[in-house]
Scaffold this motif. Structure first.
Motif, short mmCIF file in Angstrom:
data_model
loop_
_atom_site.label_atom_id
_atom_site.label_comp_id
_atom_site.label_asym_id
_atom_site.label_seq_id
_atom_site.Cartn_x
_atom_site.Cartn_y
_atom_site.Cartn_z
N MET A 1 -49.18 47.84 -1.61
CA MET A 1 -47.70 47.69 -1.51
C MET A 1 -47.26 46.37 -2.17
O MET A 1 -47.82 45.33 -1.92
N ASN A 2 -46.28 46.45 -3.03
CA ASN A 2 -45.89 45.22 -3.74
C ASN A 2 -44.52 44.72 -3.31
O ASN A 2 -43.75 44.20 -4.11
N ASP A 3 -44.21 44.90 -2.01
CA ASP A 3 -42.93 44.38 -1.54
C ASP A 3 -42.94 42.87 -1.52
O ASP A 3 -43.93 42.24 -1.20
N LEU A 4 -41.79 42.31 -1.85
CA LEU A 4 -41.64 40.87 -1.80
C LEU A 4 -41.63 40.40 -0.35
O LEU A 4 -42.28 39.44 0.04
N LEU A 5 -40.86 41.13 0.43
CA LEU A 5 -40.69 40.76 1.84
C LEU A 5 -40.95 41.99 2.71
O LEU A 5 -40.44 43.07 2.43
N GLN A 6 -41.77 41.78 3.73
CA GLN A 6 -42.00 42.87 4.66
C GLN A 6 -41.85 42.37 6.09
O GLN A 6 -42.49 41.39 6.48
N VAL A 7 -40.98 43.03 6.81
CA VAL A 7 -40.70 42.64 8.19
C VAL A 7 -41.12 43.80 9.08
O VAL A 7 -40.68 44.93 8.88
N ASP A 8 -42.04 43.50 10.02
CA ASP A 8 -42.58 44.57 10.86
C ASP A 8 -42.35 44.27 12.33
O ASP A 8 -42.88 43.31 12.86
N ASP A 9 -41.55 45.11 12.94
CA ASP A 9 -41.37 45.05 14.39
C ASP A 9 -40.97 43.65 14.87
O ASP A 9 -41.44 43.16 15.90
N LEU A 10 -40.10 43.02 14.11
CA LEU A 10 -39.67 41.65 14.42
C LEU A 10 -38.91 41.59 15.75
O LEU A 10 -38.03 42.41 16.02
N ALA A 11 -39.28 40.63 16.57
CA ALA A 11 -38.55 40.40 17.82
C ALA A 11 -38.20 38.92 17.95
O ALA A 11 -39.02 38.05 17.66
N CYS A 12 -36.97 38.65 18.32
CA CYS A 12 -36.55 37.29 18.66
C CYS A 12 -35.88 37.37 20.02
O CYS A 12 -34.72 37.76 20.14
N HIS A 13 -36.66 37.09 21.04
CA HIS A 13 -36.13 37.11 22.41
C HIS A 13 -35.97 35.67 22.86
O HIS A 13 -36.88 34.87 22.71
N PHE A 14 -34.80 35.36 23.36
CA PHE A 14 -34.56 34.00 23.85
C PHE A 14 -34.34 34.04 25.34
O PHE A 14 -33.92 35.06 25.88
N SER A 15 -34.59 32.92 25.96
CA SER A 15 -34.28 32.82 27.37
C SER A 15 -32.99 32.00 27.48
O SER A 15 -32.92 30.88 27.00
N VAL A 16 -31.95 32.59 28.05
CA VAL A 16 -30.67 31.89 28.13
C VAL A 16 -30.24 31.73 29.58
O VAL A 16 -30.64 32.49 30.46
N ARG A 17 -29.41 30.74 29.79
CA ARG A 17 -28.89 30.50 31.14
C ARG A 17 -27.71 31.42 31.38
O ARG A 17 -26.82 31.51 30.55
N ARG A 18 -27.78 32.11 32.47
CA ARG A 18 -26.63 32.96 32.80
C ARG A 18 -25.59 32.08 33.48
O ARG A 18 -25.90 31.43 34.48
N GLY A 70 -42.15 38.10 18.38
CA GLY A 70 -43.03 39.23 18.14
C GLY A 70 -42.87 39.74 16.73
O GLY A 70 -41.89 39.43 16.05
N GLY A 71 -43.87 40.52 16.29
CA GLY A 71 -43.79 41.13 14.97
C GLY A 71 -44.28 40.23 13.86
O GLY A 71 -44.76 39.12 14.11
N ASP A 72 -44.18 40.73 12.64
CA ASP A 72 -44.70 40.01 11.48
C ASP A 72 -43.67 39.90 10.38
O ASP A 72 -42.88 40.82 10.17
N VAL A 73 -43.69 38.76 9.70
CA VAL A 73 -42.90 38.59 8.49
C VAL A 73 -43.89 38.23 7.39
O VAL A 73 -44.60 37.22 7.48
N LEU A 74 -44.00 39.10 6.38
CA LEU A 74 -44.88 38.83 5.26
C LEU A 74 -44.04 38.59 4.02
O LEU A 74 -43.16 39.39 3.69
N PHE A 75 -44.31 37.47 3.36
CA PHE A 75 -43.62 37.16 2.12
C PHE A 75 -44.68 37.10 1.03
O PHE A 75 -45.66 36.37 1.17
N LYS A 76 -44.51 37.91 0.01
CA LYS A 76 -45.53 38.06 -1.04
C LYS A 76 -46.90 38.36 -0.42
O LYS A 76 -47.92 37.81 -0.83
N GLY A 77 -46.88 39.16 0.62
CA GLY A 77 -48.12 39.63 1.23
C GLY A 77 -48.76 38.70 2.24
O GLY A 77 -49.76 39.05 2.85
#
Ligand code: SF4
Ligand code: MG
Length: 329
Positions: A1-18, A70-77
């Protein structure tokens, strides 16, 4: 695969004050929750959706500017180096970010030529004459006059300022430009110029764009692929023609129906009721069910997965995969 950018199952969970309720407690906020996409060199992927849907967080995570949980960010592999390290800074030469507000992005005390030159200096181009020559070349390419290098940001128009920001982002010849609402702070008359410029630069330089916008009219002009986000997830992804002419997800349908059109044939505008739910209290089942006119029992219980509809796109809606499902349910 020659994708420049590959994002797999990316998660950004933060803990915030309610804020409300006692005692105050921390709760998880799933700003981005299982986002996957890829972007090839020289192409444009648009991320669209209402504010707070996770577009900007996704972009920041791609650049390593926000922590992913969570997940992966691949740039140029290869995975992104840890933020702040020398390797990461070196990589960042090749992936640049352009924000919405050019005035905030520029230093008002420095002439723009110096600001465009700065990344070259930081990244080790020691020859001053060479730096100056590169700045002149990029300024010309971007439609600024070389003598404007001596101008301060407040001496330029909004469109010229955004050109200066683009020049600074492009001076290191990156492979990827992340553009977060790059034209929404500009006058409508200038917006078209900047969009045309972006298209032209892409053809000339082969740079890929991750283009973040809530303006679907612009997205249609500029992108090769569109991913529609809702509450931290992609709900529909495909080529703009298919998505704009026959949106499959009820949320996409509502967004598309709101695009101003010059056509005289009347298109039914779908008005969504209410705001998106609070991302710290996402509803069970399909996250869109609280606003979906097509929602039925299963939608309140089971979350639809993003799956292929066989026409080159993926959609996360029970109805898109089995249109007669309601009769069965
Ligand atoms: Fe609407 Fe149900 Fe489809 Fe969700 S799964 S978008 S609630 S029809
Ligand atoms: Mg944003």
């Amino acid at each position: 695969m020659n994708d420049l950018l590959q994002v797999d199952d990316l998660a950004c969970h933060f803990s915030v004050r309610r804020d409300h309720g006692f005692p105050a407690r921390r709760v998880p906020l799933k700003a981005v929750d299982g986002v996957s996409f890829s972007l090839a060199a020289g192409r444009t992927l648009a991320l669209v959706g209402e504010s707070g849907c996770g577009k900007s967080t996704t972009a920041k995570a791609v650049l390593g500017l926000t922590h992913k949980t969570g997940g992966d960010v691949l740039f140029k592999g290869a995975p992104l180096p840890k933020a702040g390290t020398r390797e990461w800074r070196r990589q960042r030469q090749d992936m640049q970010l352009v924000f919405q507000d050019p005035l905030a992005a520029l230093d008002r005390r420095l002439p723009i030529g110096r600001q465009i030159e700065e990344p070259l200096h930081i990244h080790g181009v020691d020859d001053k004459a060479q730096r100056r020559e590169t700045v002149t070349r990029i300024m010309t390419a971007i439609g600024l006059k070389p003598h404007q290098a001596a101008s301060f940001p407040h001496e330029l128009s909004g469109g010229q300022r955004q050109r200066a920001v683009l020049a600074r982002a492009l001076v290191l010849e990156p492979s990827l430009l992340v553009l977060d609402e790059p034209i929404s702070a500009l006058d409508v008359s200038i917006q078209a110029q900047v969009i045309n410029l972006l298209v032209e630069l892409q053809e000339r330089l082969g740079v890929a764009y991750l283009f973040i916008s809530h303006d679907l009219k612009v997205v249609r002009q500029i992108s090769h692929e569109v991913a529609v986000m809702y509450l931290g997830r992609i709900v529909e992804h495909g080529d703009p023609e298919t998505i704009f002419t026959a949106p499959a997800h009820p949320y996409t349908r509502a967004l598309v129906s709101a695009i101003p059109t010059v056509r005289t044939t009347k298109r039914e505008r779908i008005i969504l009721s209410g705001d998106p739910p609070n991302p710290i209290d996402t509803p069970p089942g399909c996250p869109f069910h609280t606003r979906c006119a097509q929602a039925f029992e299963r939608c309140r219980i089971e979350r639809p997965e993003l799956a292929s509809t066989g026409d080159g796109r993926t959609v996360a809606c029970h109805l898109a995969h089995a249109p007669d499902v309601r009769a069965v349910a």
